[in-house]
Design a protein around this motif. Sequence first.
Motif, PDB file in Angstrom:
ATOM      1  N   UNK A  52     -13.903 -16.022  -3.908  1.00 40.77           N
ATOM      2  CA  UNK A  52     -13.372 -15.177  -2.964  1.00 40.77           C
ATOM      3  C   UNK A  52     -12.569 -14.028  -3.707  1.00 40.77           C
ATOM      4  N   UNK A  53     -11.718 -14.467  -4.893  1.00 36.06           N
ATOM      5  CA  UNK A  53     -10.831 -13.488  -5.369  1.00 36.06           C
ATOM      6  C   UNK A  53     -11.660 -12.466  -6.198  1.00 36.06           C
ATOM      7  N   UNK A  54     -12.977 -12.506  -6.539  1.00 35.20           N
ATOM      8  CA  UNK A  54     -13.744 -11.595  -7.198  1.00 35.20           C
ATOM      9  C   UNK A  54     -14.153 -10.456  -6.049  1.00 35.20           C
ATOM     10  N   UNK A  55     -14.624 -11.172  -4.836  1.00 39.67           N
ATOM     11  CA  UNK A  55     -15.002 -10.404  -3.892  1.00 39.67           C
ATOM     12  C   UNK A  55     -13.769  -9.405  -3.464  1.00 39.67           C
ATOM     13  N   UNK A  56     -12.519 -10.234  -3.217  1.00 41.09           N
ATOM     14  CA  UNK A  56     -11.388  -9.593  -2.830  1.00 41.09           C
ATOM     15  C   UNK A  56     -10.954  -8.317  -3.810  1.00 41.09           C
ATOM     16  N   UNK A  57     -11.075  -8.265  -5.064  1.00 42.29           N
ATOM     17  CA  UNK A  57     -11.366  -7.418  -6.179  1.00 42.29           C
ATOM     18  C   UNK A  57     -12.001  -6.193  -5.726  1.00 42.29           C
ATOM     19  N   UNK A  58     -13.529  -6.412  -5.448  1.00 41.59           N
ATOM     20  CA  UNK A  58     -14.286  -5.496  -5.078  1.00 41.59           C
ATOM     21  C   UNK A  58     -13.934  -4.568  -3.670  1.00 41.59           C
ATOM     22  N   UNK A 109       3.214 -30.405  -7.841  1.00 39.54           N
ATOM     23  CA  UNK A 109       3.683 -29.510  -9.078  1.00 39.54           C
ATOM     24  C   UNK A 109       3.602 -28.112  -8.545  1.00 39.54           C
ATOM     25  N   UNK A 110       4.619 -27.208  -8.983  1.00 41.71           N
ATOM     26  CA  UNK A 110       4.619 -25.873  -8.685  1.00 41.71           C
ATOM     27  C   UNK A 110       4.995 -25.486 -10.528  1.00 41.71           C
ATOM     28  N   UNK A 111       4.181 -24.404 -10.883  1.00 38.25           N
ATOM     29  CA  UNK A 111       4.391 -24.024 -12.180  1.00 38.25           C
ATOM     30  C   UNK A 111       3.623 -22.811 -12.295  1.00 38.25           C
ATOM     31  N   UNK A 112       3.973 -21.877 -13.278  1.00 40.78           N
ATOM     32  CA  UNK A 112       3.299 -20.703 -13.734  1.00 40.78           C
ATOM     33  C   UNK A 112       2.052 -21.077 -14.368  1.00 40.78           C
ATOM     34  N   UNK A 113       1.022 -20.617 -14.030  1.00 41.13           N
ATOM     35  CA  UNK A 113      -0.215 -21.062 -14.447  1.00 41.13           C
ATOM     36  C   UNK A 113      -0.691 -20.092 -15.668  1.00 41.13           C
ATOM     37  N   UNK A 114      -1.264 -20.760 -16.676  1.00 44.76           N
ATOM     38  CA  UNK A 114      -2.082 -19.835 -17.843  1.00 44.76           C
ATOM     39  C   UNK A 114      -3.486 -19.894 -17.170  1.00 44.76           C
ATOM     40  N   UNK A 115      -4.140 -18.858 -16.940  1.00 41.00           N
ATOM     41  CA  UNK A 115      -5.164 -18.755 -16.569  1.00 41.00           C
ATOM     42  C   UNK A 115      -6.249 -17.923 -17.203  1.00 41.00           C
ATOM     43  N   UNK A 116      -7.555 -18.268 -17.537  1.00 39.20           N
ATOM     44  CA  UNK A 116      -8.473 -17.664 -18.315  1.00 39.20           C
ATOM     45  C   UNK A 116      -9.691 -17.337 -17.584  1.00 39.20           C
ATOM     46  N   UNK A 117     -10.299 -15.967 -17.296  1.00 36.12           N
ATOM     47  CA  UNK A 117     -11.505 -15.825 -16.956  1.00 36.12           C
ATOM     48  C   UNK A 117     -12.468 -15.278 -17.770  1.00 36.12           C
ATOM     49  N   UNK A 118     -13.516 -16.177 -18.297  1.00 37.59           N
ATOM     50  CA  UNK A 118     -14.355 -15.761 -19.524  1.00 37.59           C
ATOM     51  C   UNK A 118     -15.802 -15.931 -18.935  1.00 37.59           C
ATOM     52  N   UNK A 119     -16.499 -15.951 -19.987  1.00 36.55           N
ATOM     53  CA  UNK A 119     -18.274 -15.885 -19.558  1.00 36.55           C
ATOM     54  C   UNK A 119     -18.969 -14.483 -19.718  1.00 36.55           C
ATOM     55  N   UNK A 120     -20.009 -14.560 -19.642  1.00 34.53           N
ATOM     56  CA  UNK A 120     -20.770 -13.129 -19.730  1.00 34.53           C
ATOM     57  C   UNK A 120     -21.105 -12.751 -18.570  1.00 34.53           C
ATOM     58  N   UNK A 121     -20.835 -13.495 -17.364  1.00 33.35           N
ATOM     59  CA  UNK A 121     -21.011 -13.056 -15.912  1.00 33.35           C
ATOM     60  C   UNK A 121     -19.903 -11.925 -15.579  1.00 33.35           C
ATOM     61  N   UNK A 122     -20.163 -11.378 -14.356  1.00 28.72           N
ATOM     62  CA  UNK A 122     -19.420 -10.444 -13.665  1.00 28.72           C
ATOM     63  C   UNK A 122     -18.379 -11.038 -13.103  1.00 28.72           C
ATOM     64  N   UNK A 123     -17.147 -10.457 -12.659  1.00 26.54           N
ATOM     65  CA  UNK A 123     -16.194 -11.114 -11.736  1.00 26.54           C
ATOM     66  C   UNK A 123     -15.004 -11.314 -12.297  1.00 26.54           C
ATOM     67  N   UNK A 124     -14.862 -11.323 -13.823  1.00 22.97           N
ATOM     68  CA  UNK A 124     -13.430 -11.657 -14.357  1.00 22.97           C
ATOM     69  C   UNK A 124     -12.459 -11.038 -14.166  1.00 22.97           C
ATOM     70  N   UNK A 125     -12.566  -9.632 -14.160  1.00 22.35           N
ATOM     71  CA  UNK A 125     -11.456  -8.512 -13.976  1.00 22.35           C
ATOM     72  C   UNK A 125     -11.427  -8.578 -12.445  1.00 22.35           C
ATOM     73  N   UNK A 126     -12.524  -8.661 -11.691  1.00 21.51           N
ATOM     74  CA  UNK A 126     -12.344  -8.438 -10.286  1.00 21.51           C
ATOM     75  C   UNK A 126     -11.750  -9.638  -9.584  1.00 21.51           C
ATOM     76  N   UNK A 127     -11.758 -10.944 -10.363  1.00 24.13           N
ATOM     77  CA  UNK A 127     -11.109 -12.146  -9.757  1.00 24.13           C
ATOM     78  C   UNK A 127      -9.500 -12.108 -10.096  1.00 24.13           C
ATOM     79  N   UNK A 128      -9.404 -11.585 -11.136  1.00 23.33           N
ATOM     80  CA  UNK A 128      -7.843 -11.236 -11.622  1.00 23.33           C
ATOM     81  C   UNK A 128      -7.198 -10.540 -10.757  1.00 23.33           C
ATOM     82  N   UNK A 129      -8.032  -9.184 -10.621  1.00 23.70           N
ATOM     83  CA  UNK A 129      -7.567  -8.088  -9.511  1.00 23.70           C
ATOM     84  C   UNK A 129      -7.188  -8.719  -8.185  1.00 23.70           C
ATOM     85  N   UNK A 130      -7.929  -9.761  -7.715  1.00 21.19           N
ATOM     86  CA  UNK A 130      -7.784 -10.312  -6.396  1.00 21.19           C
ATOM     87  C   UNK A 130      -6.679 -11.062  -6.358  1.00 21.19           C
ATOM     88  N   UNK A 131      -6.241 -11.658  -7.262  1.00 21.78           N
ATOM     89  CA  UNK A 131      -4.943 -12.474  -7.354  1.00 21.78           C
ATOM     90  C   UNK A 131      -3.633 -11.729  -7.853  1.00 21.78           C
TER      91      UNK A 131
END
Lengths: 203, 203
Positions: free
Chosen positions: B46-52, A30-52
Motif C-alpha cells: 500500500x505504501x508504494x501505491x501511495x507513493x505513486x 513496544x514503540x520505537x524508532x525503526x530502522x527500515x531497509x527497502x532493497x531488491x531489484x524490483x520497483x517500489x523501494x523509493x515509492x514505499x518510502x515516499x508513502x511512509x
Amino acid sequence: MKTPRTDDEHKAKMAKVQAAQARKVAAKTVEKGLVIVHTGTGKGKTSAALGMVVRALGHGMKVGVVQFVKGAMATGEKAVFDRFPDLIEFKPMGEGFTWDTQDRSRDIAVAREAWDEVKRMLADPSYAMVLADELNIVLRYDYLPLDEVLAAIAAKPAMTHFIITGRNAPQTLMDAADLVTEMTLVKHPFREQNVKAQAGIEF
Amino acid sequence: MKTPRTDDEHKAKMAKVQAAQARKVAAKTVEKGLVIVHTGTGKGKTSAALGMVVRALGHGMKVGVVQFVKGAMATGEKAVFDRFPDLIEFKPMGEGFTWDTQDRSRDIAVAREAWDEVKRMLADPSYAMVLADELNIVLRYDYLPLDEVLAAIAAKPAMTHFIITGRNAPQTLMDAADLVTEMTLVKHPFREQNVKAQAGIEF
C-alpha cells in the motif's frame, strides 16, 4: 480456490481470526524508532518510502529526506513536499552521482556531503523520520564507509525512524535494521514492452 | 567487495554504463496506462501505491482511490489527500469487511459497492490513475468475481494507470498486469520485537 463455507462456518472462522488478531495486537506494546531497509531489484523501494513520508507528514511529524542519486525522487513528489514547507526538509544531493559524471572523486565528495546532511538530521531529535534515498547505491560503490552508517544508526535518537533504500543493501546493514523488505520484480513493462518512464509512476 | 579501480578505469567503465543506459532509454518509446499489481506477504504494498498516488498528484493528475479493507489507508495519508481536494477522490469503503464483521453477506455487499466505485472511475478517462487498495483480499475471499475485474481491465481507457494491492494476487490477474512486484518480508519488527503499529509507518 477455497471450498465455499456456509454463513455459520464463515462466522465461526472469522471469530477465531478476530480473537487471534486481538491476541497478537495485545502482545505488541513496544514503540520505537525503526530502522527500515527497502532493497531488491524490483520497483517500489523509493515509492514505499515516499508513502511512509506522506503518512508521517499527515500526522504532523517532521521529516528529512536526502536523495543520494539523481532522479530517484523527482518532480511529482517535490510538488507535494512543497505543500508542507514547515514539516519537510528535502535535500536532492545526487546531481553529481551516477554514470553521467564519470568522475569518482567528485562522486565521493557528493556522497559525503549528502551523508553529512543525513547525519545532521539523525542527530536532531526534532526529526521524527529521516529517509536516505538510494544510500545503498553509494555503499555499493564504496563511496562511503559502511561503518559510519552503522555508527549513526547506533547513535540515533530512540524514537527516530530511519529509512534506507536502494538495491544491494549490505548484509551488515540489514542485520542492524528492524524491518527489511525486498522488492522482487515479477513482471516489468520496461523490459518486456519498451514502455518509457511515465509521470505518476517513476517520477 | 569489488576490487578498487583507478580513476581512469572508473571513468571508462562509467562511460560504458552511460552508453548502455542511453541505448536502453532510446528503445523505450511506448506510453500507456499500466496495470500494476503489488503483492506478496511483505510490507510496502500500500505504501508504494501511495507513493505513486503522491507522484501523480504532484503532476496535477486526477486520481481515484478506493480502499477495500478498513485501516489499510488511514489518518496519515488522509490528511495529505485533504490538501488536494480538486485532484483526488478518496473512498474508504472497507468498514464492513474483515474478521470484525463476521457477516459474509454484508462483506460481499460492501465489496460490491467498493468495486462499483472502481468501475465508475476506470470508465471515466478524466482519472489518470485509479488505486484499488487491498482488492486482492476481496478476490481471495471470493467476495467479487475475478472475471469482472479482468473485464474492467480490458475495457479501461488506454492511458489510465490502474494499481491493485494485496497479498495473494490471483495468477490470472498477474497475467493481465504490465508490472507485478512482490514485496517479500526479510525481517519484521512486529513478529520479532513486539513493536506495535506506529504513526508514519503503518498509518
